[in-house]
Design an enzyme around this catalytic site. Structure first.
Site, PDB file in Angstrom:
ATOM      1  N   ARG A  19       0.841  -1.197   0.000  1.00  0.00           N
ATOM      2  CA  ARG A  19       0.000   0.000   0.000  1.00  0.00           C
ATOM      3  C   ARG A  19       0.870   1.238   0.000  1.00  0.00           C
ATOM      4  O   ARG A  19       2.027   1.210   0.413  1.00  0.00           O
ATOM      5  CB  ARG A  19      -0.859   0.019   1.270  1.00  0.00           C
ATOM      6  CG  ARG A  19      -1.863  -1.097   1.339  1.00  0.00           C
ATOM      7  CD  ARG A  19      -2.881  -0.824   2.422  1.00  0.00           C
ATOM      8  NE  ARG A  19      -2.279  -0.440   3.690  1.00  0.00           N
ATOM      9  CZ  ARG A  19      -2.774   0.497   4.489  1.00  0.00           C
ATOM     10  NH1 ARG A  19      -3.872   1.134   4.153  1.00  0.00           N
ATOM     11  NH2 ARG A  19      -2.168   0.789   5.625  1.00  0.00           N
ATOM     12  N   ARG A  41      -0.625   0.056  14.754  1.00  0.00           N
ATOM     13  CA  ARG A  41       0.439  -0.706  15.403  1.00  0.00           C
ATOM     14  C   ARG A  41       0.025  -1.058  16.817  1.00  0.00           C
ATOM     15  O   ARG A  41      -0.616  -0.253  17.479  1.00  0.00           O
ATOM     16  CB  ARG A  41       1.730   0.142  15.504  1.00  0.00           C
ATOM     17  CG  ARG A  41       2.398   0.405  14.184  1.00  0.00           C
ATOM     18  CD  ARG A  41       3.319  -0.750  13.803  1.00  0.00           C
ATOM     19  NE  ARG A  41       3.868  -0.580  12.478  1.00  0.00           N
ATOM     20  CZ  ARG A  41       3.267  -0.970  11.354  1.00  0.00           C
ATOM     21  NH1 ARG A  41       2.099  -1.545  11.404  1.00  0.00           N
ATOM     22  NH2 ARG A  41       3.834  -0.802  10.185  1.00  0.00           N
ATOM     23  N   LYS A  95       4.524 -10.378  10.334  1.00  0.00           N
ATOM     24  CA  LYS A  95       3.705 -10.305   9.118  1.00  0.00           C
ATOM     25  C   LYS A  95       4.034 -11.457   8.170  1.00  0.00           C
ATOM     26  O   LYS A  95       5.182 -11.613   7.749  1.00  0.00           O
ATOM     27  CB  LYS A  95       3.954  -8.950   8.438  1.00  0.00           C
ATOM     28  CG  LYS A  95       3.166  -8.738   7.160  1.00  0.00           C
ATOM     29  CD  LYS A  95       3.162  -7.269   6.777  1.00  0.00           C
ATOM     30  CE  LYS A  95       2.581  -7.022   5.407  1.00  0.00           C
ATOM     31  NZ  LYS A  95       2.445  -5.589   5.108  1.00  0.00           N
TER      32      LYS A  95
HETATM   33  P1  ATP Z   1       0.049  -1.040   7.529  1.00  0.00           P
HETATM   34  O1  ATP Z   1      -0.128  -1.376   8.940  1.00  0.00           O
HETATM   35  O2  ATP Z   1      -0.334   0.314   7.173  1.00  0.00           O
HETATM   36  O3  ATP Z   1      -0.511  -2.098   6.631  1.00  0.00           O
HETATM   37  P2  ATP Z   1       2.580  -1.945   6.802  1.00  0.00           P
HETATM   38  O4  ATP Z   1       3.899  -1.578   7.364  1.00  0.00           O
HETATM   39  O5  ATP Z   1       2.145  -3.346   6.940  1.00  0.00           O
HETATM   40  O6  ATP Z   1       1.597  -0.982   7.398  1.00  0.00           O
HETATM   41  P3  ATP Z   1       1.892  -2.031   4.035  1.00  0.00           P
HETATM   42  O7  ATP Z   1       1.883  -0.980   3.003  1.00  0.00           O
HETATM   43  O8  ATP Z   1       0.619  -2.721   4.373  1.00  0.00           O
HETATM   44  O9  ATP Z   1       2.567  -1.443   5.319  1.00  0.00           O
HETATM   45  O10 ATP Z   1       2.890  -3.165   3.596  1.00  0.00           O
HETATM   46  C1  ATP Z   1       4.103  -2.857   3.025  1.00  0.00           C
HETATM   47  C2  ATP Z   1       5.170  -3.102   4.057  1.00  0.00           C
HETATM   48  O11 ATP Z   1       5.279  -4.504   4.247  1.00  0.00           O
HETATM   49  C3  ATP Z   1       6.526  -2.637   3.603  1.00  0.00           C
HETATM   50  O12 ATP Z   1       6.745  -1.314   3.950  1.00  0.00           O
HETATM   51  C4  ATP Z   1       7.468  -3.602   4.337  1.00  0.00           C
HETATM   52  O13 ATP Z   1       7.849  -3.074   5.585  1.00  0.00           O
HETATM   53  C5  ATP Z   1       6.612  -4.814   4.606  1.00  0.00           C
HETATM   54  N1  ATP Z   1       7.027  -5.930   3.774  1.00  0.00           N
HETATM   55  C6  ATP Z   1       7.450  -5.926   2.485  1.00  0.00           C
HETATM   56  N2  ATP Z   1       7.715  -7.156   2.046  1.00  0.00           N
HETATM   57  C7  ATP Z   1       7.472  -7.991   3.100  1.00  0.00           C
HETATM   58  C8  ATP Z   1       7.547  -9.386   3.269  1.00  0.00           C
HETATM   59  N3  ATP Z   1       7.931 -10.203   2.296  1.00  0.00           N
HETATM   60  N4  ATP Z   1       7.223  -9.881   4.495  1.00  0.00           N
HETATM   61  C9  ATP Z   1       6.819  -9.096   5.498  1.00  0.00           C
HETATM   62  N5  ATP Z   1       6.703  -7.756   5.388  1.00  0.00           N
HETATM   63  C10 ATP Z   1       7.024  -7.208   4.198  1.00  0.00           C
HETATM   64  C1  BTN Z   2       0.919  -4.894   1.717  1.00  0.00           C
HETATM   65  O1  BTN Z   2       1.289  -5.585   2.656  1.00  0.00           O
HETATM   66  O2  BTN Z   2       0.866  -3.657   1.742  1.00  0.00           O
HETATM   67  C2  BTN Z   2       0.405  -5.542   0.482  1.00  0.00           C
HETATM   68  C3  BTN Z   2       1.415  -6.420  -0.184  1.00  0.00           C
HETATM   69  C4  BTN Z   2       0.804  -7.061  -1.424  1.00  0.00           C
HETATM   70  C5  BTN Z   2       1.797  -7.854  -2.203  1.00  0.00           C
HETATM   71  C6  BTN Z   2       1.174  -8.570  -3.360  1.00  0.00           C
HETATM   72  S1  BTN Z   2       2.300  -9.685  -4.154  1.00  0.00           S
HETATM   73  C7  BTN Z   2       1.205  -9.880  -5.498  1.00  0.00           C
HETATM   74  C8  BTN Z   2       0.644  -8.518  -5.794  1.00  0.00           C
HETATM   75  N1  BTN Z   2       1.551  -7.764  -6.640  1.00  0.00           N
HETATM   76  C9  BTN Z   2       2.051  -6.703  -6.032  1.00  0.00           C
HETATM   77  O3  BTN Z   2       2.867  -5.906  -6.528  1.00  0.00           O
HETATM   78  N2  BTN Z   2       1.552  -6.603  -4.797  1.00  0.00           N
HETATM   79  C10 BTN Z   2       0.651  -7.681  -4.493  1.00  0.00           C
END
Ligand code: ATP
Ligand code: BTN
Length: 268
Positions: free
Chosen positions: A60, A258, A127
């Site tokens: 996101r 969080r 996560k």
């Molecule tokens: P929110 O609580 O707003 O969802 P978030 O930190 O989970 O915050 P997102 O945009 O939902 O943010 O998810 C993207 C985030 O997920 C990235 O900024 C990174 O920190 C984390 N991320 C990216 N790849 C992975 C992965 N493979 N496994 C776990 N976390 C990841």
């Molecule tokens: C998040 O945690 O913010 C969302 C992550 C979503 C990842 C998936 S992987 C398949 C699809 N292609 C992308 O580029 N993003 C989603």
């Protein structure tokens, strides 16, 4: 990805989604980006696009999603499962769609998985997966949109470097599970969940989300500065937070949530 698995997914989904295809690409920038490009070019067919490797996976708000290929991705040993389901949808209200997708995904995978509003799958305090939903306009049917539901799942151990939350992986709860099996478990129930959402909206999924809510009853802090105790979601998927100033409903997808006092991370 094993072609038998892609065929099995197609057969399982077709009765619910006429014209459905399942497609595997060895490498793509992002399965979401690819389906959004296709939608803008007028390709609006129902499709499941699975990537052996994503080179520019997105989360996101422009954040990155990191994923790994396996030693031989074709054999289904991917370190990550990354896919997007694209289909036209016409719900009366789109609120809560990412939560409904999360409920379907965790139900398909394991009872220990939890959901963190609005789009994360967690295992305990880490996560495991993320969900990214995007939509494109359909020119001649204003009530419908082409929805792209992207899901990224860590299958194998990965480093926490650069991640806002340390990662979990599916092998922790399903030892030996590989990406094709996980996808087979997820795909058909996800399509049925989307159809249910289209017909009834989020309310059908509210209890399911609250049963799996990672932060329900816990002190939380929002990125807009609000603190309080998370109380699950309402029938529209809005997060309910009990604050010093009363019950606050959070709907903005710009807000991050969080735990206020995250438990110490497990040393795995
Ligand atoms: P929110 O609580 O707003 O969802 P978030 O930190 O989970 O915050 P997102 O945009 O939902 O943010 O998810 C993207 C985030 O997920 C990235 O900024 C990174 O920190 C984390 N991320 C990216 N790849 C992975 C992965 N493979 N496994 C776990 N976390 C990841
Ligand atoms: C998040 O945690 O913010 C969302 C992550 C979503 C990842 C998936 S992987 C398949 C699809 N292609 C992308 O580029 N993003 C989603």
């Amino acid at each position: 990805m094993d072609t038998h698995v892609m065929d099995a997914i197609r057969e399982a989904v077709l009765p619910d989604l006429p014209g459905f295809r399942a497609e595997w690409l060895p490498q793509i920038d992002s399965t979401n980006s690819e389906l959004m490009r296709r939608a803008r070019a007028g390709r609006l067919e129902p499709v499941l696009l699975v990537a052996g490797q994503q080179t520019a996976g997105r989360g996101r708000l422009g954040r990155q999603w990191f994923s790994d290929t396996g030693a031989d991705a074709k054999l289904g040993s991917e370190g990550s499962l990354t896919f997007s389901l694209g289909l036209p949808l016409a719900p009366l209200d789109w609120s809560g769609l990412s939560l409904a997708v999360g409920v379907s995904v965790v139900r398909s995978l394991h009872p220990d998985l939890r959901l963190k509003w609005p789009n994360d799958v967690w295992l305990r305090d880490r996560k495991l997966a993320g969900i990214l939903i995007e939509t494109a306009n359909l020119a001649d049917t204003p009530e419908a949109r082409y929805a792209v539901v992207g899901v990224g799942i860590n299958m194998k151990p990965r480093a926490a470097t650069g991640l806002s939350t340390p990662p979990a992986w599916l092998g922790e709860v399903l030892p030996g599970v590989e990406a094709p099996e996980a996808l087979l478990r997820i795909a058909a129930p996800l399509v049925r969940a989307l159809k249910l959402f289209e017909a009834n909206g989020f309310s059908t999924f509210q209890a399911g989300f609250n049963e799996r809510d990672a932060l329900g009853g816990l002190a939380v802090t929002l990125s807009d500065g609000t603190t309080g105790v998370a109380q699950g979601v309402d029938g529209m998927g809005a997060l309910l937070v009990h604050t010093a100033h009363g019950l606050k409903k959070v709907t903005s997808s710009e807000v991050s949530l969080r735990p206020l006092n995250p438990p110490p991370y497990e040393n795995l």
